[in-house]
Design an enzyme around this catalytic site. Structure first.
Site, PDB file in Angstrom:
ATOM      1  N   ARG A  85      75.461  17.517  11.318  1.00 35.91           N
ATOM      2  CA  ARG A  85      74.189  17.033  10.759  1.00 35.91           C
ATOM      3  C   ARG A  85      73.018  17.958  11.096  1.00 35.91           C
ATOM      4  O   ARG A  85      71.879  17.506  11.277  1.00 35.91           O
ATOM      5  CB  ARG A  85      73.886  15.608  11.237  1.00 35.91           C
ATOM      6  CG  ARG A  85      74.917  14.582  10.844  1.00 35.91           C
ATOM      7  CD  ARG A  85      75.010  14.412   9.331  1.00 35.91           C
ATOM      8  NE  ARG A  85      76.065  13.470   8.982  1.00 35.91           N
ATOM      9  CZ  ARG A  85      77.316  13.824   8.704  1.00 35.91           C
ATOM     10  NH1 ARG A  85      77.665  15.104   8.717  1.00 35.91           N
ATOM     11  NH2 ARG A  85      78.220  12.922   8.384  1.00 35.91           N
ATOM     12  N   SER A 124      72.737   5.878   7.034  1.00 38.70           N
ATOM     13  CA  SER A 124      72.988   5.794   8.479  1.00 38.70           C
ATOM     14  C   SER A 124      71.734   6.252   9.217  1.00 38.70           C
ATOM     15  O   SER A 124      71.307   7.394   9.071  1.00 38.70           O
ATOM     16  CB  SER A 124      74.175   6.670   8.860  1.00 38.70           C
ATOM     17  OG  SER A 124      75.347   6.207   8.236  1.00 38.70           O
ATOM     18  N   GLU A 133      68.668   9.985  12.203  1.00 35.65           N
ATOM     19  CA  GLU A 133      69.007  10.955  11.173  1.00 35.65           C
ATOM     20  C   GLU A 133      67.842  11.226  10.223  1.00 35.65           C
ATOM     21  O   GLU A 133      67.640  12.366   9.812  1.00 35.65           O
ATOM     22  CB  GLU A 133      70.232  10.485  10.372  1.00 35.65           C
ATOM     23  CG  GLU A 133      71.563  10.834  10.994  1.00 35.65           C
ATOM     24  CD  GLU A 133      72.691  10.808   9.983  1.00 35.65           C
ATOM     25  OE1 GLU A 133      72.474  11.242   8.836  1.00 35.65           O
ATOM     26  OE2 GLU A 133      73.793  10.361  10.340  1.00 35.65           O
TER      27      GLU A 133
END
Length: 331
Positions: free
Chosen positions: A154, A229, A325
């Site tokens: 990520r 998420s 995130e």
């Protein structure tokens, strides 16, 4: 203009349909001494209640073409403003493997290299050849190779060491004609246990799993007012995990190179939160404890309060800090 539906206004707004539009927008902002915020699909973004007191440039650069690559590969060149799932759908329709597990992810192509988008055991870094960008420090257009993007879980230079330096204009991917789909994630292994599915079947399977978790955009589903998420799955040292496992023997894990990845959803649920948990007008999805949602009229402050409550509880119980995130803008 965000999937959360939260946040105040922009002082100035520009929908950039060409690379030149972006360059002129930057000049406009510089002449007025204001900042610039780059907006894509708004699917990974939380905007503050007071909004963004700068120029917001939405990247709407279109274009999708296919070329022969090296060996038995097909090169896909997509503009940053192309809808990601539409690109995935088109590639699968051409029997090109490499993106199938990332079906249904909201947002635009330009966002995929920024956080090295991935799902169900597949990441875009596995197929990205290069990223076409505007280097704001020099004003020049550059083509960054996969290696220069420094991809990890990520993460890339676009959201870490070179954050705000580059504006993504387009991405070049290398896919495999007639290639087999990637089946490494438990949900997909269970779904296709007794057979070898086609790319199309994997796409439909992924969409089915995502819908069950409200992880696709569906206006009729209140759980989809989300940024997906909200926390990254923590990646920790083996020694730290071994110690945690002695205290919490039921804690699940996945190998991650020389490290261990722990599911953030498990940590959240075992820190006292549950699917459907509510705090004011914010809450957790009734289908996925990793998704923070806007229950209707929620403010950014309410979502932040919920985020911090979860982080505090997880850190107190497990000694792990959950890292968000989404991008936070205007705070």
């Amino acid at each position: 203009m965000t999937t959360l539906g939260i946040g105040g206004p922009a002082r100035y707004y520009l929908n950039a349909r060409s690379e030149d539009d972006v360059i002129r927008g930057l000049s406009f902002a510089a002449s007025r001494g204001i900042g610039v915020f780059i907006l894509g699909g708004g699917s990974n973004l939380l905007v503050s209640d007071r909004g963004i007191n700068d120029l917001v440039i939405r990247i709407d650069l279109k274009g999708l073409r296919f070329e022969d690559g090296l060996g038995n590969t097909q090169v896909v060149i997509a503009g940053a403003g192309e809808v990601w799932d539409s690109v995935v759908h088109e590639c699968i329709g051409r029997d090109l493997a490499g993106l199938e597990c990332m079906s249904g992810i909201p947002g635009m192509v330009g966002g995929t290299p920024v956080q090295n988008v991935g799902a169900y055991g597949q990441e875009v870094s596995e197929t990205i050849i290069s990223v076409r960008c505007l280097d704001r420090s020099t004003g020049s257009i550059v083509e960054l190779t996969n290696e220069e993007c420094v991809f990890s879980y990520r993460s890339s230079i676009f959201n870490t060491t070179k954050r705000e330096r580059y504006i993504v204009f387009g991405v070049k991917y290398s896919l495999k004609p007639g290639g087999k789909p990637k089946i490494v994630y438990k949900d997909l292994i269970d779904l296709f246990r007794d057979r070898s599915p086609s790319l199309h079947e994997v796409r439909e399977g992924v969409l089915k799993v995502r819908r069950a978790k409200s992880m696709v955009i569906d206006p009729a589903d209140p759980n989809c007012r989300t940024a997906g998420s909200f926390f990254k799955n923590p990646v920790i040292e083996v020694a730290a995990f071994t110690q945690l496992r002695s205290d919490f023997p039921e804690m699940p894990s996945f190998p991650f190179g020389e490290l261990v990845k722990v599911p953030a959803a498990w940590l959240i649920e075992n820190a006292g939160f549950y699917k459907g948990f509510v705090l004011g007008r914010a809450g957790l999805s009734t289908r996925h404890s990793l998704a923070l949602i806007n229950l209707g009229g929620a403010t950014a402050a309410e979502l932040i309060a919920l985020k911090e409550m979860i982080q505090h509880a997880v850190r107190k119980k497990f000694g792990i800090l959950l890292v968000p995130e989404p991008v936070f803008a205007g705070f």
